[in-house]
Design a protein around this motif. Structure first.
Motif, PDB file in Angstrom:
ATOM      1  N   SER A   1       0.813  -1.228   0.000  1.00 49.95           N
ATOM      2  CA  SER A   1       0.000   0.000   0.000  1.00 49.95           C
ATOM      3  C   SER A   1       0.842   1.270   0.000  1.00 49.95           C
ATOM      4  CB  SER A   1      -0.921   0.016   1.228  1.00 49.95           C
ATOM      5  OG  SER A   1      -0.150   0.059   2.413  1.00 49.95           O
ATOM      6  N   ARG A   2       2.165   1.168   0.272  1.00 50.30           N
ATOM      7  CA  ARG A   2       3.097   2.291   0.298  1.00 50.30           C
ATOM      8  C   ARG A   2       2.727   3.309   1.374  1.00 50.30           C
ATOM      9  NH1 ARG A   2       7.168   0.209  -1.998  1.00 50.30           N
ATOM     10  NH2 ARG A   2       8.057   2.301  -2.249  1.00 50.30           N
ATOM     11  N   LYS A   3       2.026   2.864   2.404  1.00 59.98           N
ATOM     12  CA  LYS A   3       1.689   3.724   3.524  1.00 59.98           C
ATOM     13  C   LYS A   3       2.798   3.661   4.565  1.00 59.98           C
ATOM     14  CE  LYS A   3      -2.442   5.029   2.131  1.00 59.98           C
ATOM     15  NZ  LYS A   3      -2.800   6.444   1.864  1.00 59.98           N
ATOM     16  N   ILE A   4       3.010   4.785   5.271  1.00 59.63           N
ATOM     17  CA  ILE A   4       4.018   4.841   6.325  1.00 59.63           C
ATOM     18  C   ILE A   4       3.304   4.869   7.663  1.00 59.63           C
ATOM     19  CG2 ILE A   4       5.878   6.198   7.331  1.00 59.63           C
ATOM     20  CD1 ILE A   4       6.532   7.228   4.562  1.00 59.63           C
ATOM     21  N   VAL A   5       3.684   3.887   8.532  1.00 60.06           N
ATOM     22  CA  VAL A   5       3.095   3.775   9.866  1.00 60.06           C
ATOM     23  C   VAL A   5       4.208   3.519  10.854  1.00 60.06           C
ATOM     24  CG1 VAL A   5       0.882   2.892   9.000  1.00 60.06           C
ATOM     25  CG2 VAL A   5       2.694   1.296   9.595  1.00 60.06           C
ATOM     26  N   ASP A   6       3.880   3.620  12.122  1.00 58.11           N
ATOM     27  CA  ASP A   6       4.859   3.305  13.155  1.00 58.11           C
ATOM     28  C   ASP A   6       5.028   1.794  13.264  1.00 58.11           C
ATOM     29  OD1 ASP A   6       6.623   4.366  15.210  1.00 58.11           O
ATOM     30  OD2 ASP A   6       5.313   3.267  16.587  1.00 58.11           O
ATOM     31  N   ARG A   7       6.257   1.370  13.502  1.00 55.61           N
ATOM     32  CA  ARG A   7       6.529  -0.065  13.561  1.00 55.61           C
ATOM     33  C   ARG A   7       5.704  -0.737  14.651  1.00 55.61           C
ATOM     34  NH1 ARG A   7      10.579  -3.546  11.968  1.00 55.61           N
ATOM     35  NH2 ARG A   7      11.776  -1.809  11.041  1.00 55.61           N
ATOM     36  N   SER A   8       5.584  -0.138  15.825  1.00 55.38           N
ATOM     37  CA  SER A   8       4.818  -0.761  16.906  1.00 55.38           C
ATOM     38  C   SER A   8       3.352  -0.920  16.516  1.00 55.38           C
ATOM     39  CB  SER A   8       4.938   0.075  18.178  1.00 55.38           C
ATOM     40  OG  SER A   8       4.401   1.371  17.979  1.00 55.38           O
ATOM     41  N   THR A   9       2.843   0.028  15.724  1.00 54.04           N
ATOM     42  CA  THR A   9       1.443  -0.055  15.308  1.00 54.04           C
ATOM     43  C   THR A   9       1.218  -1.222  14.363  1.00 54.04           C
ATOM     44  OG1 THR A   9       1.220   2.342  15.548  1.00 54.04           O
ATOM     45  CG2 THR A   9      -0.440   1.194  14.234  1.00 54.04           C
TER      46      THR A   9
ATOM     47  N   VAL B   1       3.167  -3.822  13.943  1.00 47.99           N
ATOM     48  CA  VAL B   1       3.446  -5.081  14.639  1.00 47.99           C
ATOM     49  C   VAL B   1       2.229  -5.517  15.433  1.00 47.99           C
ATOM     50  CG1 VAL B   1       4.777  -6.119  16.498  1.00 47.99           C
ATOM     51  CG2 VAL B   1       5.939  -4.829  14.724  1.00 47.99           C
ATOM     52  N   ARG B   2       1.621  -4.594  16.126  1.00 50.27           N
ATOM     53  CA  ARG B   2       0.422  -4.901  16.907  1.00 50.27           C
ATOM     54  C   ARG B   2      -0.721  -5.369  15.997  1.00 50.27           C
ATOM     55  NH1 ARG B   2      -2.618  -0.493  20.832  1.00 50.27           N
ATOM     56  NH2 ARG B   2      -4.534  -1.688  21.171  1.00 50.27           N
ATOM     57  N   HIS B   3      -0.827  -4.746  14.834  1.00 46.19           N
ATOM     58  CA  HIS B   3      -1.881  -5.163  13.896  1.00 46.19           C
ATOM     59  C   HIS B   3      -1.607  -6.568  13.359  1.00 46.19           C
ATOM     60  CE1 HIS B   3      -4.706  -5.059  10.556  1.00 46.19           C
ATOM     61  NE2 HIS B   3      -3.703  -5.449   9.776  1.00 46.19           N
ATOM     62  N   LEU B   4      -0.371  -6.857  12.992  1.00 50.44           N
ATOM     63  CA  LEU B   4      -0.050  -8.154  12.405  1.00 50.44           C
ATOM     64  C   LEU B   4      -0.167  -9.296  13.412  1.00 50.44           C
ATOM     65  CD1 LEU B   4       2.995  -7.240  10.127  1.00 50.44           C
ATOM     66  CD2 LEU B   4       0.627  -7.662   9.450  1.00 50.44           C
ATOM     67  N   LEU B   5      -0.094  -8.967  14.675  1.00 48.61           N
ATOM     68  CA  LEU B   5      -0.277 -10.018  15.671  1.00 48.61           C
ATOM     69  C   LEU B   5      -1.678 -10.614  15.607  1.00 48.61           C
ATOM     70  CD1 LEU B   5       1.515  -8.456  18.763  1.00 48.61           C
ATOM     71  CD2 LEU B   5       2.322 -10.338  17.325  1.00 48.61           C
ATOM     72  N   SER B   6      -2.628  -9.832  15.144  1.00 49.14           N
ATOM     73  CA  SER B   6      -4.009 -10.308  15.060  1.00 49.14           C
ATOM     74  C   SER B   6      -4.467 -10.569  13.635  1.00 49.14           C
ATOM     75  CB  SER B   6      -4.967  -9.293  15.706  1.00 49.14           C
ATOM     76  OG  SER B   6      -4.618  -9.054  17.051  1.00 49.14           O
ATOM     77  N   ASP B   7      -3.843  -9.896  12.681  1.00 47.08           N
ATOM     78  CA  ASP B   7      -4.308 -10.012  11.293  1.00 47.08           C
ATOM     79  C   ASP B   7      -3.104  -9.893  10.366  1.00 47.08           C
ATOM     80  OD1 ASP B   7      -5.584 -10.024   8.907  1.00 47.08           O
ATOM     81  OD2 ASP B   7      -6.765  -8.212   9.235  1.00 47.08           O
TER      82      ASP B   7
END
Length: 1157
Positions: free
Chosen positions: A1102-1110, A1112-1118
């Motif tokens: 998607s070429r979006k820039i996000v914080d790594r912790s954010t 990582v937290r998202h990928l833990l569930s999805d």
């Protein structure tokens, strides 16, 4: 001219054969004048030689059955000029040569050595040799003989054997033959006279050479009312004589009696097949063919063998039957080919009546013993297995195979309700429990008798040679292949067999496999897996799921594997052990899987649901007394209660009848032994060499032999192991103790590597079983899990195996993560019940030092796994506890509304009130389920935070943990906590004080300023940063409740006050920081949480820039990109060091400005 024609001619001339001393061509002793005339007519005596060994022709259908067919069957003495084709001297010489050469050389030695347990001394004449109580033709003939005052046979008792000081061998033979024929010397002289032999020319000593003539004349005596019975008694006496002369060492006597044996048996065969040749022969129905009548007589004899009537001595002995079959097969095999099919079908049909009452009359199964006796001769056995009906396929409504009727008896109520209605009590009481135990014992005794008898019969067939063994295995495979539909959810029941049939068949196979059903047996290593894959006997379903590959891949792998294994010999390349092993495995799949699933889902679950419905109806009836309803509603509820009671009664009988089979300890012992061997064999195929996890790193590296295994085998093992624990089946503890380590190691192997068992549901069932059996689980929790109390020595299965200790904890954590997506439409709710058992066993592992060390090492060395697992745990606890609190709040409102004194409730219409009541019942069930699952998750969180707190301080977990704790603290201690007060909260397993105590302990575990000041500060700041749920007054109220209710010790209360103060300080600091960061540029803010990024990364798709912790937290569930739903891994994100440098510079600038100000 034959015998019957001569008889008719004499009757036409007015000559009575009896009065004239003539009967069947033999002179009578009462007519000396006529005898002299007949002597001149009868130059040769009438013998069986003339009847049996002359040329034969087929009978004309129009010819009467009682008329002899042609002159070649019989020629009267003195009529050789009328029939020059028959030379009686030649026939007689051939007849005697046949018995003196063949019989002596081939049979006499064996006949002499054989003894007969049925032979005995008969001091008086048997009923078949006496004229009393006879009817019909025999009675008329005897009346004529008595009217002429003929000497009675009764007047000539059998001579008693007396020891003589010196007797010649001729005299020994003579006396023995007289005893065998039950003749006196006077009767022998009478026979010679009837045979036309002058007294001066009659032999002084009877030998085997004259036995043919004497026996033929004896059977023409009208005083012998039944030739077959007479010959049976002669055979018994002959066997007795053979047994008595063993010590005499008389070679001539032994040879003579040995030669007499086939003669007696051959006469019996002739009487059986052509009884019209003898005056005393039986008269079969005119419409019956010879083989049909003979088969019917044999069936009657074998029934009498098992249940002999009092005083009936003339019963066909097994030894005589064996000799009869042996010489019959040698002399007239075509007759046996007609006889045996009718005979065996008659035996099987006669067994149906006894098998139908096997459980009601405690039968000894004489029918099965009769069939076993009938198969003793190898000729009979080969004929039995050669019948087309032997390998026929059985179905529920059409049992066609010969052995099928012996498998059909069933005591299951839903298949045959006669047994349960006759043996099981109707009410529930102490006496009924005793009656139920007695009924279970009685039915299990009958089942064991039936199965053991059939097992012994099959063992005899299997050991009889290659051809019978092949036919037996073909029959077994046919039955299993026919029942492949049983594994489907919607099986065509008309095309399959009953559960009772399959349970009987499977138990017989388990008995056959018992010699090698041992996990330590070296015979398992010699079983080729190719026997399962090449469709040699077992035909797997085309769409049958395999454990390591899909259908298309399975077809390709199987074809490649078989192509590499083409070095098989012509014909059947497999021995009995691999054949029996895979047949038994297949039978277990087709039997125990559907049976146990039906018992759980269709009986136990339905019974539980109906009992709950009954309670609801009873509760509604009580409420009707306070709030009357219409008569129509009362009638409907009464009808529903009646239907519910009937359904409950039927299901209870179904449950009780299933216990007949489930509580059979012997069958369960054999089942567990084989399953342990099967588990060891699967581990061998998988390549297990003593170390776990298995080396496969992807699906392609799993051995093909293992990947092609049917998935139902693994489901079978899980189903049986769970049923043993949950249903508390009576398995001997010694058996479980010996096999338990094998099953634990097998389950650990499957859980430690996901490529060896891809089905999440089956893996979860093994985890559930391990949780029920884990030794450190408390007794109360063990009861809640449906487990049993195990002796301490079983701990060795979990503690004594290093591979289990090292691999089971990470395997359970990985499975906890994997069940997030099961692939079904109910996966969201399925995961909670699966994780419930994993949570409990992980909590228990912390109480075992060996497992606690492994878990601590996992938290530090495999942080990715531990963090992912913890995130799933937070998700579950958050959702379940939130749902529980919402349900409790609604229950609180409905209980107030439905109170008798409620003004709002009284204003409701009856229909609306009923809807509210149903909603309350639904919420009560939901609240109980949610609380059970939430309590388990909270217990695990408390344990983890107490033991290892460092992983929870990671950015991706810390905020989630504090937000959840704050939210539930507000729910329990906030202004709306009174909405959670419900009546009878123990019904919902709702313990608010215990929950508050656990939440406070998690706060205290994470607040540890003495050991980790920095981590403690970050934890307090995270609490204060929760703008949604953080309320200082709620923390104060929680501290007050904990001190008042004794939820915490004084020291813990002091530590909690320190936490509250630290959080308040952090809250003030965060307010100032928020004011400074409010002016941050938008490109510095996380697009998901709108917070300042600390480590910006770019998502590749998607070429979006996000914080790594954010992220990582998202990928833990999805594991998908949150902006375009494309698959995403944390390894694929692209760091943005330039942007990170800009954010850092901006922060430093803002901090410098603040210090200056």
């Amino acid at each position: 001219m034959n015998l019957r024609r001569a008889h008719r001619e004499r009757m036409a001339r007015g000559i009575d054969p009896v009065d004239a001393g003539v009967r069947c061509g033999c002179p009578a002793r009462e007519a000396p004048a006529t005898r002299s005339v007949l002597k001149r007519q009868h130059k040769r005596p009438l013998t069986l030689s003339c009847i049996m060994f002359s040329g034969r022709r087929e009978r004309d259908p129009a010819e009467p059955r009682d008329q002899l067919q042609g002159d070649s069957y019989y020629t009267e003495a003195g009529s050789t000029e009328q029939n020059p084709l028959v030379d009686l001297d030649l026939v007689r010489s051939r007849r005697l040569a046949r018995f003196t050469t063949k019989s002596t050389a081939a049979d006499s030695s064996g006949a002499v050595a054989e003894t007969s347990a049925t032979a005995g001394q008969h001091s008086s004449r048997p009923a078949c040799e006496r004229p009393e109580n006879k009817t019909g033709t025999e009675e008329r003939v005897l009346h004529r003989a008595e009217s002429e005052k003929a000497p009675s046979v009764e007047a000539c008792p059998a001579p008693q054997r007396k020891a003589a000081p010196a007797v010649s061998e001729k005299e020994l033979v003579h006396q023995s033959l007289l005893r065998i024929l039950n003749l006196s010397s006077a009767e022998l002289e009478e026979i010679w006279a009837r045979a036309g032999v002058a007294a001066s020319q009659a032999p002084t000593h009877l030998t085997v050479a004259e036995l043919d003539t004497v026996l033929a004349e004896r059977l023409q005596d009208p005083r012998i009312v039944d030739a077959l019975s007479y010959l049976i008694l002669c055979y018994q006496r002959l066997r007795q004589e053979l047994a008595s002369i063993q010590a005499a060492r008389s070679q001539v006597l032994r040879e003579s009696l040995g030669n007499a044996l086939p003669l007696v048996v051959t006469y019996a065969r002739t009487c059986l097949w052509e009884p019209h040749l003898f005056v005393s022969g039986r008269r079969w129905p005119a419409e019956s063919a010879p083989h049909e009548a003979a088969a019917l007589w044999l069936v009657e004899q074998f029934q009498k063998q098992q249940i002999p009537a009092e005083g009936d001595a003339a019963i066909l002995p097994p030894a005589m039957y064996a000799d009869l079959v042996h010489w019959w097969a040698r002399d007239a095999p075509d007759e046996l080919e007609q006889l045996f099919p009718v005979f065996f079908r008659g035996l099987v049909e006669s067994a149906r009546a006894e098998l139908d009452q096997i459980f009601l009359q405690r039968s000894q199964l004489s029918c099965l013993r009769a069939l076993g006796s009938a198969l003793e001769p190898h000729e009979a056995l080969n004929a039995f297995v050669s019948m087309a009906d032997f390998v026929a396929v059985d179905t529920r409504n059409n049992v066609r195979s010969l052995l099928g009727p012996f498998l059909t008896p069933t005591a299951l109520h839903y298949e045959d309700d006669r047994v349960s209605r006759a043996l099981l009590p109707n009410n529930v009481s102490t006496e009924s429990e005793t009656a139920e135990r007695d009924a279970i014992s009685a039915v299990q005794w009958s089942l064991d008798t039936l199965r053991d008898g059939l097992y012994r019969l099959l063992m005899r067939l299997l050991r009889a040679g290659p051809y019978p063994r092949e036919r037996v295995l073909t029959w077994l495979a046919n039955q299993l292949n026919q029942n492949r539909e049983r594994m489907k959810l919607q099986a065509a029941t008309a095309e399959t067999c009953t559960d009772g049939y399959m349970l009987n068949l499977t138990d017989v196979l388990l008995r056959l496999a018992a010699p090698f059903a041992d996990p330590r047996s070296p015979k398992l290593q010699s079983i080729p897996i190719k026997c399962l894959y090449d469709h040699h006997r077992i035909r797997l379903a085309e769409q049958e799921t395999r454990v390591g590959c899909d259908y298309a891949e399975a077809q390709r792998l199987q074809a490649d594997y078989l192509q590499q294994q083409q070095q098989q010999q012509a014909g059947n390349p497999y021995a009995f052990i691999p054949e029996c092993f895979f047949l038994t495995t297949r039978a277990l799949q087709l039997t125990y899987l559907p049976f146990l699933q039906y018992y759980r889902e269709e009986i136990l679950h339905q019974l539980q649901r109906l009992e709950e419905m009954r309670e609801e109806l009873n509760l509604a009836q009580q409420q009707q007394q306070q709030q009357p309803v219409s008569s129509m509603q009362q009638l409907e509820q009464q009808l529903m209660r009646s239907q519910c009671e009937r359904a409950i009664a039927g299901l209870r009988r179904d449950r009780q009848s299933c216990l007949f089979y489930l509580f059979d300890s012997g069958s369960l012992d054999r089942l567990l032994q084989f399953l342990a061997a099967l588990a060891a064999y699967i581990m061998q195929i998988a390549g297990f060499a003593g170390r776990l996890p298995l080396p496969a790193q992807d699906a392609a590296s799993v051995p093909r032999e293992y990947a092609l295994l049917p998935e139902s085998i693994f489901e079978l093992l899980a189903e049986v192991l769970q049923s043993i624990v949950q249903l508390r089946l009576p398995v001997p503890l010694t058996t479980v103790g010996a096999l338990f380590p094998q099953f634990v190691e097998f389950a650990t192997m499957l859980l430690s590597n996901t490529f060896y068992l891809r089905n999440i549901h089956i893996r979860a069932r093994y985890a559930e079983w391990l949780a029920q059996m884990f030794p450190a689980i408390g007794n109360e929790l063990r009861h809640a899990l449906g487990a049993v109390h195990l002796p301490p020595e079983f701990e060795a299965a979990f503690l004594g195996n290093e591979q289990v200790v090292e691999n089971l904890p990470p395997a359970l954590m990985q499975l906890y993560i994997d069940v997030e997506r099961t692939g079904t439409h109910t996966q969201f709710f399925d995961k909670f019940s699966m994780r419930f058992y994993m949570s409990e066993v992980l909590v228990a592992m912390w109480r075992v030092p060996a497992y606690a060390r492994v878990l601590r090492r996992l938290a530090s060395t495999r942080e990715g796994l531990f963090v992912h697992f913890s995130n799933m745990l937070f998700n579950d606890a958050n959702f379940l506890l939130d749902e529980s609190l919402q349900a409790l709040a609604e229950i609180h409102e409905l209980e107030r509304l439905l109170e008798p004194n409620s003004i709002q409730g009284q204003a409701l219409e009856p229909q609306a009130r009923e809807e509210k009541r149903k909603r309350l019942l639904q919420l009560q069930r939901q609240a109980k389920s949610f609380n059970q699952l939430a309590n388990s998750s909270i217990r695990l969180m408390v344990t983890l935070t107490e033991e290892v707190r460092q992983p929870f301080l990671r950015p991706e977990l810390l905020d989630r943990l504090t937000n959840m704790l704050n939210y539930f603290l507000v729910a329990l201690c906030g202004p709306r906590c009174e909405n959670l007060v419900v009546q009878e909260r123990h019904r919902y397993e709702w313990e608010p004080r215990q929950l508050l105590s656990q939440i406070l302990r998690i706060y205290l575990s994470m607040h540890d300023p003495l050991r980790d000041r920095d981590g403690t500060r970050r934890f307090c700041c995270s609490i204060a940063a929760d703008g949604r749920s953080y309320r200082p007054e709620v923390f104060e109220r929680a501290a007050q409740i904990a001190a008042t209710r004794g939820l915490l010790t004084p020291a813990e209360c002091q530590r909690f006050h320190e936490l509250v103060e630290s959080v308040a300080i952090c809250a003030k600091e965060l307010v100032a920081e928020d004011e400074e960061l409010s002016e941050a540029p938008d490109e510095f803010l996380d697009p998901i949480l709108a917070t300042l990024m600390q480590d910006p990364v770019m998502l590749p798709s998607s070429r979006k820039i996000v914080d790594r912790s954010t992220i990582v937290r998202h990928l833990l569930s999805d594991p998908h990109d949150p902006f375009n739903r494309q698959p995403l891994r944390i390894e694929d994100v692209i760091p943005q060091p330039a942007l990170k440098e800009q954010i850092t510079s901006w922060l430093q600038e803002r901090q410098g400005t603040r210090r200056v100000s």
